[in-house]
Design an enzyme around this catalytic site. Structure first.
Site, short mmCIF file in Angstrom:
data_model
loop_
_atom_site.label_atom_id
_atom_site.label_comp_id
_atom_site.label_asym_id
_atom_site.label_seq_id
_atom_site.Cartn_x
_atom_site.Cartn_y
_atom_site.Cartn_z
N LYS A 121 0.87 -1.19 0.00
CA LYS A 121 0.00 0.00 0.00
C LYS A 121 0.90 1.23 0.00
CE LYS A 121 -4.47 0.89 0.11
NZ LYS A 121 -5.58 0.08 -0.37
P1 NAD Z 1 -13.22 7.54 -2.77
O1 NAD Z 1 -12.24 8.58 -2.42
O2 NAD Z 1 -13.63 7.40 -4.19
O3 NAD Z 1 -14.54 7.69 -1.88
C1 NAD Z 1 -14.51 7.79 -0.50
C2 NAD Z 1 -15.89 8.25 -0.03
O4 NAD Z 1 -15.91 8.27 1.39
C3 NAD Z 1 -16.26 9.66 -0.47
O5 NAD Z 1 -17.65 9.72 -0.72
C4 NAD Z 1 -15.92 10.51 0.76
O6 NAD Z 1 -16.63 11.73 0.83
C5 NAD Z 1 -16.34 9.55 1.84
N1 NAD Z 1 -15.73 9.85 3.15
C6 NAD Z 1 -14.46 10.21 3.41
N2 NAD Z 1 -14.31 10.43 4.73
C7 NAD Z 1 -15.50 10.19 5.30
C8 NAD Z 1 -15.98 10.24 6.63
N3 NAD Z 1 -15.18 10.59 7.64
N4 NAD Z 1 -17.28 9.93 6.84
C9 NAD Z 1 -18.09 9.58 5.83
N5 NAD Z 1 -17.69 9.52 4.54
C10 NAD Z 1 -16.41 9.82 4.30
O7 NAD Z 1 -12.58 6.16 -2.24
P2 NAD Z 1 -12.96 4.69 -2.68
O8 NAD Z 1 -11.99 4.24 -3.71
O9 NAD Z 1 -14.43 4.59 -2.94
O10 NAD Z 1 -12.57 3.88 -1.36
C11 NAD Z 1 -13.45 3.79 -0.26
C12 NAD Z 1 -12.98 2.66 0.64
O11 NAD Z 1 -12.93 1.44 -0.09
C13 NAD Z 1 -11.57 2.83 1.22
O12 NAD Z 1 -11.52 2.24 2.48
C14 NAD Z 1 -10.71 2.02 0.25
O13 NAD Z 1 -9.49 1.60 0.84
C15 NAD Z 1 -11.63 0.86 -0.03
N6 NAD Z 1 -11.36 0.14 -1.26
C16 NAD Z 1 -11.35 0.77 -2.46
C17 NAD Z 1 -11.14 0.03 -3.63
C18 NAD Z 1 -11.20 0.65 -4.99
O14 NAD Z 1 -11.15 -0.10 -5.98
N7 NAD Z 1 -11.37 1.96 -5.11
C19 NAD Z 1 -10.89 -1.34 -3.54
C20 NAD Z 1 -10.90 -1.96 -2.30
C21 NAD Z 1 -11.16 -1.20 -1.16
#
Ligand code: NAD
Length: 431
Positions: A121
C-alpha cells in the site's frame, strides 16, 4: 511477546480495546488466525511485520511558487506469492501505521482470492480537495520518483485508492516509463483504458461488494426486491455499489459522504444522486432526500449496511447502535475488533473487507495479465471471470465458517493466512 509488537495469542477484552489503531487491528486479526492455524511464533512475527517500508519526503511546488514538503509511504507487506500489489491513498490523515495495516490486508485479499500477488500500500499525507490538478500531478510524479526503486510490473504494482484515480495512475505510468526509457503499462492498474486499463475495472470493487450482499441475502432466503441498504461513502466503491444494488431491486434508503448523508425511506435513485454529486460536490443536500448525519446512517434500520468510506467507522462506541443484520465491508478495515465482537454478539453477519471488496484487486490482476500478454478482454469476459473468482472465494469462506462454527472474518483470515504461510514454508528461509 515479540520485538515487532506482535500481539500475544490470547485475545481478551484488553487486547480488543487496545487493537483500535489500524495496524493493531490488523495484527489482532492475524493473531486470531495464527492461533487457529497453530503457526510458529517466528512465522507469526514474520507475517505481522511489513517486509519493506519506505518513508519519503515529497516536496511539492504549489501554484503560488511556494514549496511544501509532505510525507509519503510505500509499504510492501509480503511478496511470497507474487509481486506486491496495492493502492495509493492521498488523504491528510495518511500515516505509516495505516499504510502498513492496509498493506497487510492486501496480502490476505490476494491470498483469499488466490491470485498470485502479495500485498502493498502507498499513501501521501495531502488533501486532494485543496490541491489543484497541476499540484497533484507534480506531487504524484515526485512521489513516484522517490519510491521508484520499489515499483515495477514484477515487483510492486500500485492502483487507485481514496483520493486517487485513473489520472493519478496515468501519471505514475508515465513517470515510471520515462525513467525506464520505454512504456511499461503493467506497472499500475486502474489506469485509463486508452493506456491499457481493463474494461470493467472501474466498477469491479463495487460489483464484488454488491454480489457478496446478494449471495448472502439469497442464502438467508431474503428477496432482494424491497430489502433495504444504507451506504457510508459515496465514492468509487459506494456509488457503484448503490447502483448495482438498486438495479438488483434493493431500496437504497441512505447514503453519505464526508459532509453528511441523505435519507429517503422510499428509496434514493443512485443515478440521480451521482448527477447531483457531480454538480453540488456533496450528497446531503440532495433534493430527493432528507439530510442525516453519518452517525444516523450507521444506525439506520436497514437489512444491509455498507461502510465504504474510511477505516475505523464502526467502533465500540457506535456498534451497539447498528441495526443492520448484514454488514458488507466495502471499505478496508471499517470495523474495529471491539466493534466486531459487539456485532457478533448481536448476531449480525459481517462480510469482511478482504472478501467483500476484493473485486478491485481481482480485476487489477486481470488488467495486469492483459498488459503482460498485450491482450484486451471484453467487459463481459472480465465480469464473467470476476464473478467466478468472487463466488469461489465467497463459497470457500461460507463453507469454512460453517464447518468451524466461526464468523466469516475468522474463516476468511484463516484461509488467506494459511495460503501465505504455506508459501513461506515451501520457499524456506534464506539463507
Ligand atoms: P473515494 O475517495 O472514491 O470515496 C470515499 C468516499 O468516502 C467519499 O464519498 C468521501 O466523501 C467519503 N468519506 C471520506 N471520509 C469520510 C468520513 N469521515 N465519513 C463519511 N464519509 C467519508 O474512495 P474509494 O476508492 O471509494 O474507497 C473507499 C474505501 O474502499 C476505502 O476504504 C478504500 O481503501 C476501499 N477500497 C477501495 C477500492 C477501490 O477499488 N477503489 C478497492 C478496495 C477497497
Amino acid at each position: 511477546m515479540s520485538t515487532a509488537g506482535v500481539e500475544p495469542m490470547a485475545a481478551g477484552a484488553t487486547a480488543l480495546a487496545a487493537a483500535d489503531g489500524p495496524l493493531a487491528a490488523a495484527r489482532h486479526q492475524l493473531a486470531t488466525a495464527a492461533r487457529e492455524l497453530g503457526l510458529s511464533d517466528g512465522l507469526h512475527e514474520l507475517l505481522a511485520t511489513p517486509r519493506r517500508s519506505l518513508t519519503v519526503s515529497v516536496p511539492v511546488r504549489r501554484d503560488d511558487g511556494e514549496v511544501e514538503v509532505v510525507e509519503g509511504y510505500r509499504v510492501q507487506h509480503n511478496y511470497s506469492r507474487g509481486p506486491a500489489k496495492g493502492g495509493i491513498r492521498f488523504h491528510p490523515d495518511v500515516d505509516l501505521d495505516e499504510v502498513s495495516a492496509m498493506a497487510m490486508l492486501m496480502t490476505w485479499k490476494s491470498a483469499l482470492t488466490n491470485i498470485p500477488y502479495g500485498g502493498a500500500k502507498g499513501g501521501v499525507a495531502i488533501d486532494p480537495r485543496t490541491t489543484s490538478p497541476p499540484e497533484l500531478e507534480r506531487l504524484t510524479r515526485r512521489y513516484v520518483n522517490e519510491v521508484l526503486p520499489l515499483l515495477g510490473p514484477e515487483k510492486d504494482i500500485p492502483a487507485p485508492d481514496v483520493g486517487t484515480d485513473e489520472q493519478t495512475m496515468a501519471w505514475i505510468l508515465d513517470t515510471f516509463s520515462v525513467n525506464a526509457g520505454f512504456s511499461v503499462p503493467g506497472v499500475v492498474t486502474g489506469k485509463p483504458v486508452s493506456l491499457g486499463g481493463s474494461a470493467g475495472r472501474a466498477g469491479a470493487t463495487s460489483r464484488g461488494v454488491a454480489d457478496c450482499a446478494l449471495w448472502w441475502l439469497e442464502r438467508q432466503g431474503i428477496a432482494p426486491r424491497g430489502a433495504t441498504v444504507a451506504i457510508q461513502g459515496f465514492g468509487k466503491v459506494g456509488a457503484h455499489a448503490a447502483r448495482y444494488l438498486h438495479d438488483a431491486g434493493l431500496r437504497v434508503v441512505a447514503v453519505s459522504d464526508v459532509h453528511g448523508g441523505t435519507f429517503c425511506a422510499a428509496g434514493l435513485d443512485p443515478t440521480l444522486l451521482l448527477d447531483h454529486l457531480k454538480e453540488a460536490g456533496r450528497v446531503n443536500d440532495f433534493p430527493g432526500g432528507e439530510p442525516i448525519t453519518n452517525a444516523a446512517l450507521l444506525a439506520a434500520e436497514v437489512d444491509v449496511l455498507i461502510p465504504a468510506a474510511l477505516s475505523g467507522a464502526i467502533t465500540a462506541e457506535n456498534a451497539d447502535a447498528v441495526r443492520a443484520g448484514l454488514i458488507v465491508e466495502g471499505a478496508n478495515g471499517p470495523t474495529t475488533p471491539a466493534a466486531d465482537a459487539i456485532l457478533r454478539d448481536r448476531g449480525a453477519t459481517v462480510i469482511p473487507d478482504i472478501l467483500a471488496n476484493a473485486g478491485g484487486v481481482v480485476v487489477s490482476y486481470f488488467e495486469w495479465v492483459q498488459n503482460m500478454q498485450s491482450l484486451s478482454w471484453s467487459a463481459e469476459e472480465v465480469f464473467r471471470r470476476l464473478r467466478i473468482t468472487m463466488r469461489k472465494s465467497f463459497s470457500e469462506v461460507v463453507d469454512r465458517a460453517g464447518d468451524r462454527d466461526v464468523d466469516m472474518r475468522h474463516a476468511a483470515m484463516a484461509i488467506a493466512v494459511e495460503r501465505v504461510a504455506d508459501a513461506h514454508r515451501s520457499r524456506g528461509l534464506y539463507p
